[in-house]
Design a protein around this motif. Structure first.
Motif, PDB file in Angstrom:
ATOM      1  N   ILE A  53      -9.735  33.775   1.018  1.00 44.00           N
ATOM      2  CA  ILE A  53      -8.443  35.165   0.736  1.00 44.00           C
ATOM      3  C   ILE A  53      -8.684  35.924   1.352  1.00 44.00           C
ATOM      4  O   ILE A  53      -7.983  36.463   2.172  1.00 44.00           O
ATOM      5  N   GLN A  54     -10.103  36.061   2.126  1.00 38.32           N
ATOM      6  CA  GLN A  54     -10.401  37.312   2.692  1.00 38.32           C
ATOM      7  C   GLN A  54      -9.616  36.898   4.335  1.00 38.32           C
ATOM      8  O   GLN A  54      -8.959  37.451   5.090  1.00 38.32           O
ATOM      9  N   ASN A  55      -9.520  35.343   4.471  1.00 39.67           N
ATOM     10  CA  ASN A  55      -8.894  35.643   5.361  1.00 39.67           C
ATOM     11  C   ASN A  55      -7.208  35.308   5.725  1.00 39.67           C
ATOM     12  O   ASN A  55      -6.683  35.396   6.718  1.00 39.67           O
ATOM     13  N   GLU A  56      -6.837  34.742   4.414  1.00 36.26           N
ATOM     14  CA  GLU A  56      -5.536  34.743   4.041  1.00 36.26           C
ATOM     15  C   GLU A  56      -5.024  35.050   2.779  1.00 36.26           C
ATOM     16  O   GLU A  56      -5.382  33.524   1.862  1.00 36.26           O
ATOM     17  N   THR A  57      -4.395  36.495   2.155  1.00 35.80           N
ATOM     18  CA  THR A  57      -4.690  36.494   0.876  1.00 35.80           C
ATOM     19  C   THR A  57      -3.571  35.094  -0.513  1.00 35.80           C
ATOM     20  O   THR A  57      -3.964  34.884  -1.391  1.00 35.80           O
ATOM     21  N   ARG A  58      -2.576  34.697   0.237  1.00 41.13           N
ATOM     22  CA  ARG A  58      -1.720  33.670   0.114  1.00 41.13           C
ATOM     23  C   ARG A  58      -2.263  32.981  -0.652  1.00 41.13           C
ATOM     24  O   ARG A  58      -2.059  32.106  -1.495  1.00 41.13           O
ATOM     25  N   MET A  59      -4.173  32.473  -0.347  1.00 40.62           N
ATOM     26  CA  MET A  59      -4.633  31.046  -0.531  1.00 40.62           C
ATOM     27  C   MET A  59      -4.827  31.209  -1.833  1.00 40.62           C
ATOM     28  O   MET A  59      -5.217  29.927  -2.488  1.00 40.62           O
ATOM     29  N   GLY A  60      -5.217  32.621  -2.398  1.00 36.88           N
ATOM     30  CA  GLY A  60      -5.762  32.664  -3.563  1.00 36.88           C
ATOM     31  C   GLY A  60      -4.352  31.309  -4.801  1.00 36.88           C
ATOM     32  O   GLY A  60      -4.596  31.010  -5.451  1.00 36.88           O
ATOM     33  N   ALA A  61      -3.228  31.829  -4.095  1.00 38.60           N
ATOM     34  CA  ALA A  61      -1.830  31.231  -5.440  1.00 38.60           C
ATOM     35  C   ALA A  61      -1.753  30.157  -4.699  1.00 38.60           C
ATOM     36  O   ALA A  61      -1.634  28.763  -5.645  1.00 38.60           O
ATOM     37  N   SER A  62      -2.256  29.537  -3.901  1.00 32.51           N
ATOM     38  CA  SER A  62      -1.717  28.060  -3.234  1.00 32.51           C
ATOM     39  C   SER A  62      -3.175  27.066  -4.099  1.00 32.51           C
ATOM     40  O   SER A  62      -2.660  26.122  -4.227  1.00 32.51           O
ATOM     41  N   LEU A  63      -4.315  27.857  -4.297  1.00 31.74           N
ATOM     42  CA  LEU A  63      -5.599  26.668  -4.992  1.00 31.74           C
ATOM     43  C   LEU A  63      -4.944  26.987  -6.408  1.00 31.74           C
ATOM     44  O   LEU A  63      -5.464  25.358  -6.887  1.00 31.74           O
ATOM     45  N   LEU A  64      -5.026  27.870  -7.044  1.00 29.71           N
ATOM     46  CA  LEU A  64      -4.566  27.888  -8.489  1.00 29.71           C
ATOM     47  C   LEU A  64      -3.563  26.807  -8.151  1.00 29.71           C
ATOM     48  O   LEU A  64      -3.344  25.674  -9.359  1.00 29.71           O
ATOM     49  N   ARG A  65      -2.287  27.209  -7.302  1.00 36.17           N
ATOM     50  CA  ARG A  65      -1.330  25.977  -7.916  1.00 36.17           C
ATOM     51  C   ARG A  65      -1.396  24.552  -7.634  1.00 36.17           C
ATOM     52  O   ARG A  65      -1.329  23.583  -8.278  1.00 36.17           O
ATOM     53  N   LEU A  66      -2.359  23.844  -6.651  1.00 38.14           N
ATOM     54  CA  LEU A  66      -3.109  22.707  -6.688  1.00 38.14           C
ATOM     55  C   LEU A  66      -3.816  22.077  -7.702  1.00 38.14           C
ATOM     56  O   LEU A  66      -3.860  20.984  -7.785  1.00 38.14           O
ATOM     57  N   HIS A  67      -4.634  23.093  -8.823  1.00 33.66           N
ATOM     58  CA  HIS A  67      -4.726  22.899  -9.502  1.00 33.66           C
ATOM     59  C   HIS A  67      -3.241  22.284 -10.784  1.00 33.66           C
ATOM     60  O   HIS A  67      -3.859  21.553 -11.402  1.00 33.66           O
ATOM     61  N   PHE A  68      -2.464  23.062 -10.797  1.00 30.93           N
ATOM     62  CA  PHE A  68      -1.223  22.738 -11.280  1.00 30.93           C
ATOM     63  C   PHE A  68      -0.742  21.656 -11.560  1.00 30.93           C
ATOM     64  O   PHE A  68      -0.623  20.689 -11.976  1.00 30.93           O
ATOM     65  N   HIS A  69      -0.540  21.312  -9.966  1.00 26.63           N
ATOM     66  CA  HIS A  69       0.473  20.380  -9.941  1.00 26.63           C
ATOM     67  C   HIS A  69      -0.423  18.682 -10.022  1.00 26.63           C
ATOM     68  O   HIS A  69      -0.140  18.160  -9.756  1.00 26.63           O
ATOM     69  N   ASP A  70      -2.039  19.373  -9.677  1.00 29.20           N
ATOM     70  CA  ASP A  70      -2.899  18.511 -10.102  1.00 29.20           C
ATOM     71  C   ASP A  70      -3.011  17.850 -11.470  1.00 29.20           C
ATOM     72  O   ASP A  70      -2.378  16.781 -11.926  1.00 29.20           O
ATOM     73  N   CYS A  71      -3.080  18.998 -11.956  1.00 31.09           N
ATOM     74  CA  CYS A  71      -2.758  18.535 -13.762  1.00 31.09           C
ATOM     75  C   CYS A  71      -2.061  17.726 -14.345  1.00 31.09           C
ATOM     76  O   CYS A  71      -1.935  17.084 -15.423  1.00 31.09           O
ATOM     77  N   PHE A  72      -0.680  17.559 -13.730  1.00 34.88           N
ATOM     78  CA  PHE A  72       0.426  18.041 -14.511  1.00 34.88           C
ATOM     79  C   PHE A  72       0.531  16.536 -13.991  1.00 34.88           C
ATOM     80  O   PHE A  72       1.783  15.697 -14.400  1.00 34.88           O
ATOM     81  N   VAL A  73       0.383  15.490 -13.630  1.00 37.41           N
ATOM     82  CA  VAL A  73       0.211  14.512 -12.614  1.00 37.41           C
ATOM     83  C   VAL A  73      -0.946  13.575 -13.600  1.00 37.41           C
ATOM     84  O   VAL A  73      -2.009  13.334 -12.161  1.00 37.41           O
ATOM     85  N   ASN A  74      -0.950  12.309 -14.387  1.00 40.26           N
ATOM     86  CA  ASN A  74      -2.056  11.613 -14.979  1.00 40.26           C
ATOM     87  C   ASN A  74      -3.145  12.434 -15.031  1.00 40.26           C
ATOM     88  O   ASN A  74      -4.304  11.633 -14.946  1.00 40.26           O
ATOM     89  N   GLY A  75      -3.089  14.039 -15.111  1.00 41.34           N
ATOM     90  CA  GLY A  75      -4.221  13.950 -15.563  1.00 41.34           C
ATOM     91  C   GLY A  75      -5.388  14.844 -14.623  1.00 41.34           C
ATOM     92  O   GLY A  75      -4.744  14.781 -13.395  1.00 41.34           O
ATOM     93  N   CYS A  76      -6.106  15.669 -14.669  1.00 41.46           N
ATOM     94  CA  CYS A  76      -6.959  16.419 -13.351  1.00 41.46           C
ATOM     95  C   CYS A  76      -7.977  15.478 -13.017  1.00 41.46           C
ATOM     96  O   CYS A  76      -9.100  15.693 -13.704  1.00 41.46           O
ATOM     97  N   ASP A  77      -7.460  14.771 -11.872  1.00 42.30           N
ATOM     98  CA  ASP A  77      -8.105  14.163 -11.269  1.00 42.30           C
ATOM     99  C   ASP A  77      -8.481  14.072  -9.864  1.00 42.30           C
ATOM    100  O   ASP A  77      -8.699  13.143  -9.024  1.00 42.30           O
ATOM    101  N   ALA A  78      -8.063  15.260  -8.837  1.00 42.59           N
ATOM    102  CA  ALA A  78      -7.564  15.182  -7.743  1.00 42.59           C
ATOM    103  C   ALA A  78      -7.160  14.582  -7.086  1.00 42.59           C
ATOM    104  O   ALA A  78      -7.017  14.068  -5.908  1.00 42.59           O
TER     105      ALA A  78
END
Length: 326
Positions: A53-78
């Motif tokens: 995030i220090q390198n790119e502030t936007r990355m915080g939102a991107s990492l949060l979104r990855l978790h959302f979009h993972d969990c909505f598809v057959n569960g939180c399984d990466a």
């Protein structure tokens, strides 16, 4: 009579065992899961998230979104992290993810550090859950005890991602249905949508809202039309929260009260429905309540159909199932 009693007792035992099995699957998730097997896991993830995030502030939102979009598809399984292979087309090119989800390199870096510290122990699914929390905290939001112990899937599905991830064009009814399919309530919908207090969206995702909808402040729409024309510039970005885009706070809800939600799906939360309107008003006026409810909702979302026990695997490389790992 005796045989009936024995049958009844047997049925009761089986019933209790079945409940215990169901509860046991969920109870395997624990904040202390890696305490003995990888005691530095949480600090390693936190350090890498902070650096990203220090390198790119936007990355915080991107990492949060990855978790959302993972969990909505057959569960939180990466599953969202898996690259395409000979047996399936993965989720990265699904409509909601293509040219949009990001942060895969950061996850790779975190996984590499964890593999050095404790090989084959920390799952990619848990990395996503921890990184989401750490991103929120780094940007000023609430913290929560992330429940850990998820395992990783060995497959992914672009079709499932297209079917289950809510889209920016969704109306309130479609949003409610999408969240309900994951056993998330209307309150969860409004609360978790507050994640849009950080991050950016592409012109192609808000164009229809700023040109076609009437539930948007006209001056706000005009300002966005200057960077997002009726055609072209699809990849131009705008802040989801135009006021404090890099701070996790309740301004997202304040914007909705003023008809300044960037996405159609955002503004649908404050558009004449008494149940969602009241929650938006509550969060807009009380940041502490929003933080408390967001933390609870994130724990609930992180518990969507986790793989535990002997299900799935602990991937060595978050982009590949172990059978493909070299």
């Amino acid at each position: 009579m005796a045989s009936q009693g024995l049958l009844g007792l047997l049925f009761l035992v089986l019933f209790v065992l079945s409940i215990g099995t169901t509860i046991g699957a969920n109870s395997q998730l624990s904040p202390d899961y890696y305490q003995s097997t990888c005691p530095d896991a949480l600090s390693i993830v936190q350090q890498e998230v902070a650096a990203a995030i220090q390198n790119e502030t936007r990355m915080g939102a991107s990492l949060l979104r990855l978790h959302f979009h993972d969990c909505f598809v057959n569960g939180c399984d990466a599953s969202i992290l898996l690259d395409d292979n000979a047996t399936f087309v993965g989720e990265k090119t699904a409509g909601a993810n293509n040219n949009s989800v990001r942060g895969f390199d950061v996850v790779d870096n975190i996984k590499a550090k964890l593999e050095q510290a404790c090989p084959g122990v920390v799952s990619c699914a848990d990395i996503l859950a921890i990184a989401a929390r750490d991103s929120v905290v780094y940007l000023g939001g609430p913290s929560w005890n992330v429940r850990l112990g998820r395992r990783d899937s060995t497959s992914a599905s672009r079709d499932a991602a297209n079917a289950f991830i809510p889209a920016p064009r969704f109306n309130l009814s479609a949003l409610i249905s999408s969240f309900s399919a994951q056993n998330l309530s209307v309150k969860d919908l409004v609360t978790l949508s507050g994640a849009h207090t950080i991050g950016l969206a592409r012109c192609t995702n808000f164009r229809a809202h700023i040109y076609n909808d009437t539930d948007i402040d006209s001056s706000f729409a005009d300002s966005l039309q200057k960077i997002c024309p009726f055609t072209g510039n699809d990849d131009v970005l705008a802040n989801l929260d135009y006021q404090t885009p890099t701070c996790f706070d309740n301004f997202y809800y304040k914007n909705l009260l003023n008809k300044k939600g960037l996405l159609h799906s955002d503004q649908e939360l404050y558009n004449g429905n008494s149940s969602t309107d009241s929650l938006v008003q509550k969060y807009a006026t009380n940041n502490n309540v929003f933080f408390q409810d967001f933390a609870k909702a994130m724990i609930k979302m992180g518990n969507i159909n986790p793989l535990t026990g002997s299900a799935g695997e602990i991937r060595n490389n978050c982009r590949k199932a172990n059978m493909y790992y070299v």
